[in-house]
Design a protein around this motif. Structure first.
Motif, mmCIF file in Angstrom:
data_model
loop_
_atom_site.group_PDB
_atom_site.id
_atom_site.type_symbol
_atom_site.label_atom_id
_atom_site.label_comp_id
_atom_site.label_asym_id
_atom_site.label_seq_id
_atom_site.Cartn_x
_atom_site.Cartn_y
_atom_site.Cartn_z
ATOM 1 N N ASP A 99 0.830 -1.199 0.000
ATOM 2 C CA ASP A 99 0.000 0.000 0.000
ATOM 3 C C ASP A 99 0.870 1.256 0.000
ATOM 4 O O ASP A 99 1.795 1.381 0.808
ATOM 5 N N GLU B 252 -10.484 -4.335 -4.954
ATOM 6 C CA GLU B 252 -10.020 -3.032 -5.451
ATOM 7 C C GLU B 252 -10.484 -2.766 -6.882
ATOM 8 O O GLU B 252 -10.996 -1.694 -7.181
ATOM 9 N N SER C 290 -6.784 -6.434 -2.109
ATOM 10 C CA SER C 290 -5.763 -6.119 -1.116
ATOM 11 C C SER C 290 -6.143 -6.785 0.198
ATOM 12 O O SER C 290 -7.316 -7.073 0.440
ATOM 13 N N HIS D 83 -1.348 -5.269 -2.225
ATOM 14 C CA HIS D 83 -2.287 -5.267 -3.345
ATOM 15 C C HIS D 83 -1.800 -6.325 -4.319
ATOM 16 O O HIS D 83 -0.621 -6.321 -4.703
#
Length: 160
Positions: A42, A115, A125, A142
């Motif tokens: 992230d 996502e 994620s 992710h």
């Protein structure tokens, strides 16, 4: 008995939202197989850390008609089913969470934040220990997938 009842209640609660998200879940069927193309932490999408998170890398299949998934190794096409790499999946009605319920293995469920989901990309994620090492601080990774067009053959280990 209580464990089975709780599992049944969880599944019942999760099944209801699937009908509302059905059209979006069907995007998973836009490709017969998906390949992990990138993993990033992230806030650092420019840095691919796939090598540090091999447990989330692979080829995957998704069957939204049966809500079934299965994962495969990218080098051999061998199924990861016997290590928790196959089972049921659900997408919540608000299309924010992607939940996996493995048929077997030590983990009972994985809740992942959805996502992106379209016919070109499937990205989720989730929080994991940094570098997948127990007792390391949690980071949000992710995991990006694209339709798989390679030559590795995959053979399902899920009993039909």
């Amino acid at each position: 008995m209580q464990k089975n009842m709780m599992t049944g209640l969880l599944l019942a609660a999760l099944l209801a939202p699937v009908a509302n998200a059905h059209a979006d879940v069907r995007e998973l069927a836009s490709s017969p197989r998906w390949l992990t193309t990138k993993v990033y932490i992230d806030g650092a999408p420019e840095t691919d850390v796939k090598a540090r998170y091999p447990g989330v890398v692979g080829i995957s299949t998704w069957d939204p008609e049966r809500n079934r998934y299965e994962f495969f190794y990218t080098d051999t096409g061998e199924s990861k089913y016997n290590n928790g790499g196959g089972g049921y999946f659900f997408v919540t009605g608000d299309q924010q969470q992607h939940i996996l319920v493995p048929d077997i293995g030590p983990t009972k469920t994985w809740v992942r934040r959805l996502e992106t989901l379209n016919n070109r990309e499937f990205t989720y994620s989730r929080e994991v220990p940094r570098d997948m090492v127990d007792n390391n601080p949690l980071v949000r990774i992710h995991v990006v997938h694209a339709p798989y067009t390679g030559t590795i053959e995959t053979k399902s280990a899920i009993k039909q």
